[in-house]
Design an enzyme around this catalytic site. Structure first.
Site, PDB file in Angstrom:
ATOM      1  N   ASP A  74      11.134   0.252   3.665  1.00 33.86           N
ATOM      2  CA  ASP A  74      10.898   1.511   4.379  1.00 33.86           C
ATOM      3  C   ASP A  74       9.838   1.428   5.476  1.00 33.86           C
ATOM      4  O   ASP A  74       8.964   0.574   5.462  1.00 33.86           O
ATOM      5  CB  ASP A  74      10.550   2.648   3.400  1.00 33.86           C
ATOM      6  CG  ASP A  74       9.429   2.298   2.441  1.00 33.86           C
ATOM      7  OD1 ASP A  74       9.189   1.092   2.204  1.00 33.86           O
ATOM      8  OD2 ASP A  74       8.775   3.228   1.932  1.00 33.86           O
ATOM      9  N   GLU A 132       8.799   2.261  -0.710  1.00 26.44           N
ATOM     10  CA  GLU A 132       7.516   1.805  -1.258  1.00 26.44           C
ATOM     11  C   GLU A 132       6.399   2.761  -0.873  1.00 26.44           C
ATOM     12  O   GLU A 132       5.430   2.916  -1.600  1.00 26.44           O
ATOM     13  CB  GLU A 132       7.197   0.388  -0.752  1.00 26.44           C
ATOM     14  CG  GLU A 132       6.026  -0.283  -1.469  1.00 26.44           C
ATOM     15  CD  GLU A 132       4.665   0.197  -1.004  1.00 26.44           C
ATOM     16  OE1 GLU A 132       3.788   0.403  -1.865  1.00 26.44           O
ATOM     17  OE2 GLU A 132       4.466   0.389   0.203  1.00 26.44           O
TER      18      GLU A 132
HETATM   19 NI    NI Z   1       3.220  -1.949   2.828  1.00 22.91          NI
END
Ligand code: NI
Length: 389
Positions: A74, A132
């Site tokens: 991401d 994440e």
């Molecule tokens: Ni990172």
């Protein structure tokens, strides 16, 4: 295992393509499709556990353990200011943490491993994890969906700007902090600034609370147990002569040991309760336990360390201090042996940290990541030796 020049070029091109096309957490649809396409082109079968992740699977010619190598996918809601020729085309979205590089490293590893199936003793899962950067993020979803079942170990890495390019940072035990967040609402009684005796002033109450919260680390936590409490947000009132009804503050907690987090939560509650009682106010506290600390398994980490030393030489491998940032790789590390490594990408010419609109990485370190984890995983599966086949 030395990398051919054309593989190095391919990895850099992958990073640049992915950098140009960033997507936000939980919405990595195109990224996932692109990764799947690349893996399929290499002849690697894929599956997905949550529908948002994409995992390649390579079975070696020999039986053995099953390991995971993990990259995140991401990007961040940041307007890119790098002026790179391959800058983001998704306005307001940017790979400003290096996850583009993480994916390209894992693609490079995939390519090398699939070409070396004859040397693989076991099975490797190439995990491209979604989300994440968000809480709750991808790792906790994958753990809950049983990703780790029958897996023997997991390896992860982060391209790391605070670490000088060329270096590899390694640490045993608690390596990245656990992160909690909290918000405090204070309910008083508003009124005119000229008649405070008719009011319960929530601004004064919250001022006392904030001052006292800063005694938790210094007076309630053992000096050897590190922790941070920071208040990042404070709101109260609308005008200079009005005492408001309510006040609000929110903050973050960082720690390396679960008991420290529980103690901090208890002390925050006691302090707010005490202050409110003394002024006649009431409160609401929302305390959210976020990502736990990243716990690096000793054997796995010293294996990666030995591998790194044999590949790149002792002077390029350093033991790093614990990092107060968080990383949702932590969820895996509480379930199975895990090791998270830092690959230095810091350069004087690019003095911008992670999540900065001008953040960039030293691409010369991408092949280093590929080499380290390809060799590391092959040798680990062979039984933990660092000798060549
Ligand atoms: Ni990172």
């Amino acid at each position: 295992m030395k990398l051919e020049n054309n593989l190095v070029d391919w990895v850099v091109l992958q990073r640049r393509y992915l950098h140009t096309h960033p997507e936000l957490s939980h919405r990595e649809t195109e990224t996932k499709a692109y990764i799947a396409e690349q893996l399929h082109a290499l002849g690697i079968e894929t599956y997905s556990v949550t529908g948002k992740d994409i995992i390649g699977i390579i079975k070696g010619d020999h039986p053995g353990k099953t390991v995971i190598i993990r990259s995140d996918m991401d990007a961040l809601p940041i307007l890119e200011e790098t002026n790179l020729p391959f800058a983001s085309v998704n306005k307001g979205v940017m790979h400003a943490c290096g996850h583009d590089g993480h994916m390209s490293i894992l693609l490079g590893i995939s390519k090398l491993l699939v070409d070396n199936k004859a040397s693989i003793h076991g099975t490797v899962h190439l995990l491209f994890q979604h989300a994440e950067e968000e809480v709750p993020g991808g790792a906790v979803e994958l753990v809950e969906a049983n990703l780790l079942k029958s897996k023997d170990a997991i390896f992860g890495y982060h391209l790391w700007q605070p670490l000088k390019s060329g270096l590899i940072g390694i640490r045993n035990g608690a390596t990245m902090a656990g992160v909690d967040r909290f918000s405090i609402h204070i309910y008083g009684k508003g009124g005119h600034g000229s008649m405070p005796e008719e009011t319960i002033d929530p601004t004064l109450v919250i001022a006392h609370i904030i001052t006292q919260l800063h005694t938790i680390v210094s007076r309630s936590i053992k000096a050897i147990d590190q922790a941070v409490i920071s208040i990042g947000e404070l709101n109260s009132g609308t005008s200079y002569n009005i005492i408001p009804d309510t006040a609000f503050a929110s903050g973050t907690v960082r720690y390396f040991d679960k008991d420290t987090s529980l103690l901090i939560r208890k002390r925050i509650e006691e302090i707010i309760d005490g202050a409110c009682k003394s002024f006649g106010a009431t409160f609401k506290l929302d305390y959210v336990h976020g990502d736990p600390p990243v716990l690096n398994n000793k054997e796995l980490t010293s294996f990666i360390q030995k591998t790194a030393i044999s590949l790149f030489g002792e002077d390029r491998i350093i033991e790093i201090d614990p990092i107060l940032g968080s990383e949702d790789f932590s969820y895996y590390s509480h379930e199975i042996p895990a090791s998270f490594t830092f690959i230095g990408v810091g350069k004087e010419e690019i003095p911008f940290g992670h999540h900065h609109p001008k953040f960039d990485i030293d691409e010369d370190m991408l092949p280093v990541g590929v080499e380290l984890f390809t060799t590391g995983v092959l040798n680990y599966l062979k039984g933990g030796t660092t000798d060549e086949d």
